[in-house]
Design an enzyme around this catalytic site. Structure first.
Site, PDB file in Angstrom:
ATOM      1  N   CYS A  39       0.813  -1.218   0.000  1.00 14.97           N
ATOM      2  CA  CYS A  39       0.000   0.000   0.000  1.00 14.97           C
ATOM      3  C   CYS A  39       0.846   1.268   0.000  1.00 14.97           C
ATOM      4  O   CYS A  39       0.331   2.358  -0.235  1.00 14.97           O
ATOM      5  CB  CYS A  39      -0.941   0.001   1.196  1.00 14.97           C
ATOM      6  SG  CYS A  39      -1.963  -1.480   1.295  1.00 14.97           S
TER       7      CYS A  39
ATOM      8  N   HIS B  98      -3.060   6.823   2.351  1.00 15.13           N
ATOM      9  CA  HIS B  98      -3.533   5.544   1.825  1.00 15.13           C
ATOM     10  C   HIS B  98      -4.912   5.262   2.418  1.00 15.13           C
ATOM     11  O   HIS B  98      -5.136   5.435   3.620  1.00 15.13           O
ATOM     12  CB  HIS B  98      -2.553   4.429   2.181  1.00 15.13           C
ATOM     13  CG  HIS B  98      -3.143   3.068   2.016  1.00 15.13           C
ATOM     14  ND1 HIS B  98      -3.754   2.677   0.843  1.00 15.13           N
ATOM     15  CD2 HIS B  98      -3.263   2.027   2.881  1.00 15.13           C
ATOM     16  CE1 HIS B  98      -4.211   1.435   1.001  1.00 15.13           C
ATOM     17  NE2 HIS B  98      -3.931   1.025   2.216  1.00 15.13           N
TER      18      HIS B  98
ATOM     19  N   ASN C 123     -10.403  -0.320  -0.010  1.00 13.57           N
ATOM     20  CA  ASN C 123      -8.946  -0.217   0.095  1.00 13.57           C
ATOM     21  C   ASN C 123      -8.349  -0.843  -1.164  1.00 13.57           C
ATOM     22  O   ASN C 123      -8.442  -2.054  -1.363  1.00 13.57           O
ATOM     23  CB  ASN C 123      -8.495  -0.957   1.361  1.00 13.57           C
ATOM     24  CG  ASN C 123      -6.979  -0.992   1.525  1.00 13.57           C
ATOM     25  OD1 ASN C 123      -6.234  -0.771   0.575  1.00 13.57           O
ATOM     26  ND2 ASN C 123      -6.540  -1.302   2.728  1.00 13.57           N
TER      27      ASN C 123
END
Lengths: 82, 312
Positions: B114, B238, B268
Site C-alpha cells: 500500500c 492511503h 482499500n
C-alpha cells in the site's frame, strides 16, 4: 490503585472513546457481546489505558481481554510489575 | 541535473462493477451497518475477468498521458506499484509500457504494497532530477479480489480493485517531496499473502501501528518540505480504513486541509488508493492547481513513505 479505582478510571476511558455510559462498564461485561465494542475500538481503549496507567498492553495480550474484569486484572498486574 | 520534478497529470481506471456491502458473500456474516461502522466503506469496485492489473494500469496511464498531451513514445520509464500481479514473474511494468506504446521505456515493478505509489513517485522524481529519465509514468494498480479469502470478513470487506497513474517530468522548481520513508520487517506477519495462499490481515494490530505512528511520519514529511501541517491544502493518506484516516486527520492538525475519503465508495485498493483519490479530487475540483498535498502510503512489510506534492 485498587481494582475498584482501576475499574472506575477504565470505565471513564471506555465512555470517552466509545460513548458507552461508564455505569454500564462493569467487571462481568463482555466487550464484544455485552458492550458491542469492536476490535478497533478495543485498540483505542488499550492505547488510552496504556497512557493513563503507564503500562503496555501488547497485541497478543489484548486479544485475551474478553471482559471488563479481564482488562482491570491485567492493568492491576501490569501496574504492579511496572 | 535538473532542479526539480513535478507531476503533470493523473489518470484513473475504476472497474465498472460496483459491489455494495450487502452484495458481499453471505458467508462473511456481515451487513451494511456492521461494515460501515468498522471501516467507513459503503461499496467498492471489483474488476471483471477482462480487467487485469496490467490492463487497468495501461488505461489509467494512457488517460494521464493523454491529459498532459504527451506522446507515449516519449516515456522513458514505467514504474508499476502493485502487490497483486497474477504471476510471480514476469512483473507487469513491461506489459504496461508495451500496451501504452512506450517503446523505448525502461520498466519495473515495485512491491511495497500500500506504500508502493509513494515509493514510485519518489523514485520517479529522483530519476528525473538525476537526468536518468525525462518522462516517467508511475502507476498504482491492484486486483486484490484475486487474492481474497471470500469467507474471511477481517479482510474481504475491505479491499477493492482499480488503478491510478501519474506522469512525472522535469520542472524549474521542486514540486515532489522530499520523501520521508521507513520500514519495519519485524511486523511482516501483520499483512501477508503466503505462497499459494490468500491475503491475511491483522486489522487491530495494523490499526494500532497506524494510529500511533502515522502522525509523526506525516509531520516529518511536512517538515522535510519546509511547511507545517496547517499549510496543507490536501491530506491524501492511503485509503486503508476511514477510522485510520479520521484518527490521522485529528492528530495531524491539518486544520485547513481537505482530507481524502475515497475509501467510502472505492474500498482499500492498496497501491492504487492514493492516485485514485488524487485523480478524482483533481477532476471534481477539490484539488486545485498549486495545492499542497500530503501523500502518505503505508502497508505490508511494514513499509511507509510520505511526501508533499504540488497538485498539477
Amino acid at each position: 490503585m485498587s481494582n475498584d479505582e482501576i475499574l472506575t478510571e477504565f470505565a471513564r476511558l471506555v465512555q470517552e472513546i466509545t460513548g458507552i455510559n461508564a455505569a454500564q462498564v462493569t467487571a462481568d461485561k463482555s466487550f464484544t457481546n455485552d458492550l458491542d465494542v469492536d476490535s478497533l475500538s478495543m485498540v483505542e481503549v488499550a492505547t488510552a489505558a496504556e497512557d493513563r496507567f503507564g503500562i503496555a498492553i501488547p497485541d497478543d495480550a489484548l486479544k485475551n481481554l474478553k471482559t471488563v474484569g479481564d482488562a482491570v486484572d491485567f492493568i492491576a498486574k501490569a501496574g504492579v510489575a511496572a | 541535473m535538473t532542479s526539480g520534478a513535478r507531476i503533470v497529470a493523473f489518470g484513473e481506471h475504476r472497474p465498472p462493477r460496483v459491489v455494495g456491502n450487502d452484495d458481499l458473500p453471505a458467508a462473511l456474516g456481515t451487513d451494511d451497518a456492521w461494515i460501515q461502522s468498522r471501516t467507513g466503506i459503503r461499496s467498492r469496485r471489483i474488476a471483471g475477468p477482462d480487467e487485469s492489473v496490467v490492463s487497468m494500469s495501461a488505461d489509467a496511464a494512457g488517460k494521464a498521458l493523454a491529459g498532459a498531451g504527451i506522446d507515449p513514445a516519449d516515456v522513458d520509464l514505467v514504474l508499476l506499484a502493485t502487490c497483486s500481479m497474477p504471476t510471480q514473474v514476469p512483473g507487469g511494468a513491461a506489459q504496461v509500457a508495451s500496451a501504452l506504446g512506450a517503446r523505448s521505456a525502461g520498466a519495473f515493478d515495485i512491491n511495497a504494497a500500500c506504500a508502493g505509489f509513494c515509493y514510485g513517485l519518489s523514485a520517479a522524481a529522483d530519476a528525473v532530477r538525476a537526468g536518468t529519465a525525462r518522462t516517467v509514468v508511475v502507476v498504482g494498480s491492484e486486483k486484490l479480489s484475486d487474492w481474497m479469502d471470500w469467507t474471511d470478513r477481517r479482510s474481504a470487506i475491505l479491499f477493492g480493485d482499480g488503478a491510478g497513474a501519474a506522469v512525472v517530468q522535469a520542472a524549474s522548481k521542486p514540486s515532489i517531496g522530499p520523501v520521508v520513508w521507513g520500514s519495519d520487517g519485524t511486523l511482516s506477519s501483520l499483512i501477508d499473502i503466503p505462497a499459494g495462499g490468500k491475503l491475511n490481515l491483522d486489522g487491530p494490530a495494523v490499526f494500532r501501528w497506524a494510529t500511533t505512528s502515522l502522525g509523526d511520519i506525516a509531520r516529518r514529511a511536512c517538515t522535510a518540505a519546509g511547511i507545517t501541517p496547517a499549510d496543507l491544502d490536501l491530506v491524501v493518506p492511503h485509503q486503508a480504513n476511514l477510522r485510520i484516516i479520521t484518527a490521522l486527520a485529528r492528530s495531524l492538525g491539518a486544520t485547513n486541509a481537505v482530507v481524502a475519503d475515497d475509501i467510502v465508495d472505492t474500498g482499500n485498493t492498496s497501491a492504487a488508493s492514493i492516485p485514485l483519490a488524487l485523480a478524482r479530487m483533481t477532476a471534481d475540483g477539490r484539488a486545485r492547481p498549486g495545492d499542497r498535498a500530503l501523500l502518505l502510503g503505508f502497508g505490508a512489510g511494514m513499509t511507509w513513505a510520505g511526501l508533499v506534492i504540488e497538485v498539477p
